[in-house]
Design an enzyme around this catalytic site. Structure first.
Site, PDB file in Angstrom:
ATOM      1  N   GLY A   1       0.813  -1.204   0.000  1.00 42.67           N
ATOM      2  CA  GLY A   1       0.000   0.000   0.000  1.00 42.67           C
ATOM      3  C   GLY A   1       0.847   1.255   0.000  1.00 42.67           C
ATOM      4  O   GLY A   1       2.080   1.208   0.037  1.00 42.67           O
ATOM      5  N   SER A   2       0.183   2.397  -0.001  1.00 37.37           N
ATOM      6  CA  SER A   2       0.886   3.669  -0.150  1.00 37.37           C
ATOM      7  C   SER A   2       1.812   3.961   1.024  1.00 37.37           C
ATOM      8  O   SER A   2       2.933   4.456   0.831  1.00 37.37           O
ATOM      9  CB  SER A   2      -0.131   4.806  -0.313  1.00 37.37           C
ATOM     10  OG  SER A   2      -1.024   4.850   0.798  1.00 37.37           O
ATOM     11  N   THR A   3       1.386   3.640   2.246  1.00 32.57           N
ATOM     12  CA  THR A   3       2.239   3.904   3.404  1.00 32.57           C
ATOM     13  C   THR A   3       3.400   2.925   3.450  1.00 32.57           C
ATOM     14  O   THR A   3       4.537   3.302   3.769  1.00 32.57           O
ATOM     15  CB  THR A   3       1.421   3.842   4.707  1.00 32.57           C
ATOM     16  OG1 THR A   3       0.210   4.590   4.546  1.00 32.57           O
ATOM     17  CG2 THR A   3       2.196   4.442   5.867  1.00 32.57           C
TER      18      THR A   3
ATOM     19  N   LYS B   1      -7.747  -4.623   6.966  1.00 39.09           N
ATOM     20  CA  LYS B   1      -6.737  -4.477   5.930  1.00 39.09           C
ATOM     21  C   LYS B   1      -7.248  -5.141   4.663  1.00 39.09           C
ATOM     22  O   LYS B   1      -8.161  -5.944   4.706  1.00 39.09           O
ATOM     23  CB  LYS B   1      -5.417  -5.133   6.369  1.00 39.09           C
ATOM     24  CG  LYS B   1      -4.760  -4.407   7.546  1.00 39.09           C
ATOM     25  CD  LYS B   1      -3.486  -5.087   8.038  1.00 39.09           C
ATOM     26  CE  LYS B   1      -2.514  -5.437   6.946  1.00 39.09           C
ATOM     27  NZ  LYS B   1      -2.161  -4.264   6.099  1.00 39.09           N
ATOM     28  N   GLY B   2      -6.634  -4.785   3.543  1.00 36.79           N
ATOM     29  CA  GLY B   2      -7.013  -5.410   2.285  1.00 36.79           C
ATOM     30  C   GLY B   2      -7.562  -4.464   1.256  1.00 36.79           C
ATOM     31  O   GLY B   2      -7.982  -4.883   0.182  1.00 36.79           O
ATOM     32  N   GLY B   3      -7.538  -3.161   1.563  1.00 36.08           N
ATOM     33  CA  GLY B   3      -7.972  -2.198   0.563  1.00 36.08           C
ATOM     34  C   GLY B   3      -7.140  -2.265  -0.699  1.00 36.08           C
ATOM     35  O   GLY B   3      -7.622  -1.987  -1.794  1.00 36.08           O
TER      36      GLY B   3
ATOM     37  N   GLU C   1      -0.624 -10.666   3.218  1.00 33.55           N
ATOM     38  CA  GLU C   1      -0.306  -9.841   4.388  1.00 33.55           C
ATOM     39  C   GLU C   1      -0.529 -10.630   5.674  1.00 33.55           C
ATOM     40  O   GLU C   1       0.293 -10.607   6.594  1.00 33.55           O
ATOM     41  CB  GLU C   1      -1.173  -8.576   4.391  1.00 33.55           C
ATOM     42  CG  GLU C   1      -0.784  -7.570   3.317  1.00 33.55           C
ATOM     43  CD  GLU C   1      -1.749  -6.403   3.220  1.00 33.55           C
ATOM     44  OE1 GLU C   1      -1.371  -5.389   2.606  1.00 33.55           O
ATOM     45  OE2 GLU C   1      -2.881  -6.488   3.747  1.00 33.55           O
TER      46      GLU C   1
ATOM     47  N   LYS D   1      -7.065   6.823  10.522  1.00 32.72           N
ATOM     48  CA  LYS D   1      -7.321   5.376  10.494  1.00 32.72           C
ATOM     49  C   LYS D   1      -7.676   4.810  11.870  1.00 32.72           C
ATOM     50  O   LYS D   1      -8.166   3.685  11.959  1.00 32.72           O
ATOM     51  CB  LYS D   1      -6.088   4.643   9.942  1.00 32.72           C
ATOM     52  CG  LYS D   1      -5.615   5.144   8.586  1.00 32.72           C
ATOM     53  CD  LYS D   1      -6.673   4.945   7.518  1.00 32.72           C
ATOM     54  CE  LYS D   1      -6.270   5.556   6.186  1.00 32.72           C
ATOM     55  NZ  LYS D   1      -5.039   4.988   5.624  1.00 32.72           N
TER      56      LYS D   1
END
EC number: 5.3.1.6
Length: 228
Positions: free
Chosen positions: A33-35, A98-100, A107, A125
């Protein structure tokens, strides 16, 4: 600060945590993900210190390799001291949705091997009760209709994830994702067990039984750390 600036802040804080707590020659667990991407970038100057990384997605693997990291298969690894990943939602107990980004199964597998799960997220979040973010469920394709009916019976509204091009979204494992909206998750561990027992479900994007050990939360006042 913008959300992107907060993400960069916690990504650097996670890199600092790893450098302070993970011994040289260890293997890192890296999320998706982005982070997580920003964490990979922050760790790039220190890659020679570690034996390599286990990645939770093809996208993270490409980013790690682009920085020159050795990416290892989980089957080659006996221990992962720390797994670093983001979350779509996290509550006060350290349970997460989680899982977007579609990588929930890998994961969850990598997180299960890690000694410490460090969650990195911006302040938006952290929630009192999870469920505002749609709950992802990875499903074997032939079971998608049957699973959707059972998810609806639990009180949610199941929606098959599609790509921007209008095609059915496929995970790195070749499965589909059903996103469930309209849930108020008062018992994350209980719901995780119930959904995982539905035939055809690969896994649900609830990380409650194996939640975060450390939360690094980006806020306007800086990075806040919470231990669970």
């Amino acid at each position: 600060m913008t959300q992107d600036e907060l993400k960069a802040l916690v990504a650097q804080a996670a890199a600092d945590y790893v450098l302070a707590n993970v011994p040289e020659g260890a293997v890192l667990g890296v999320g998706t993900g982005s982070t997580a991407n920003l964490f990979i970038d922050a760790m790039a100057p220190h890659k020679a210190r570690f034996a390599g990384a286990v990645s939770s997605s093809e996208a993270s693997t490409r980013r790690l390799q682009g920085h020159g990291f050795t990416v290892l298969d989980l089957n080659e690894v006996d221990a992962i001291p720390v797994y670093v990943d983001g979350a779509d939602e996290i509550d006060a107990s350290g349970a997460m949705i989680k899982g977007g980004g579609g990588a929930l199964t890998r994961e969850k597998i990598v997180a299960s091997v890690a000694s410490v799960f460090v969650c990195i997220a911006d302040g938006s979040k952290l929630v009192e009760t999870m469920g505002a973010f749609p709950l992802p469920v990875e499903v074997v394709p032939m079971a998608r209709a049957a699973v959707a009916r059972q998810l609806a019976a639990l009180g949610g509204q199941p929606r098959l994830r599609m790509t921007k091009e209008g095609q059915i979204y496929k995970t790195d494992n070749g499965n589909v994702i059903i996103d469930v909206v309209g849930l108020r998750i008062a018992d994350p561990k209980g719901l995780e067990s119930v959904v995982n027992e539905i035939p055809g479900v690969v896994t649900v994007g609830l990380f409650a039984k194996r939640g975060a050990n450390v939360l690094l939360l980006g806020t306007e006042a800086g990075v806040q750390r919470r231990d669970f």
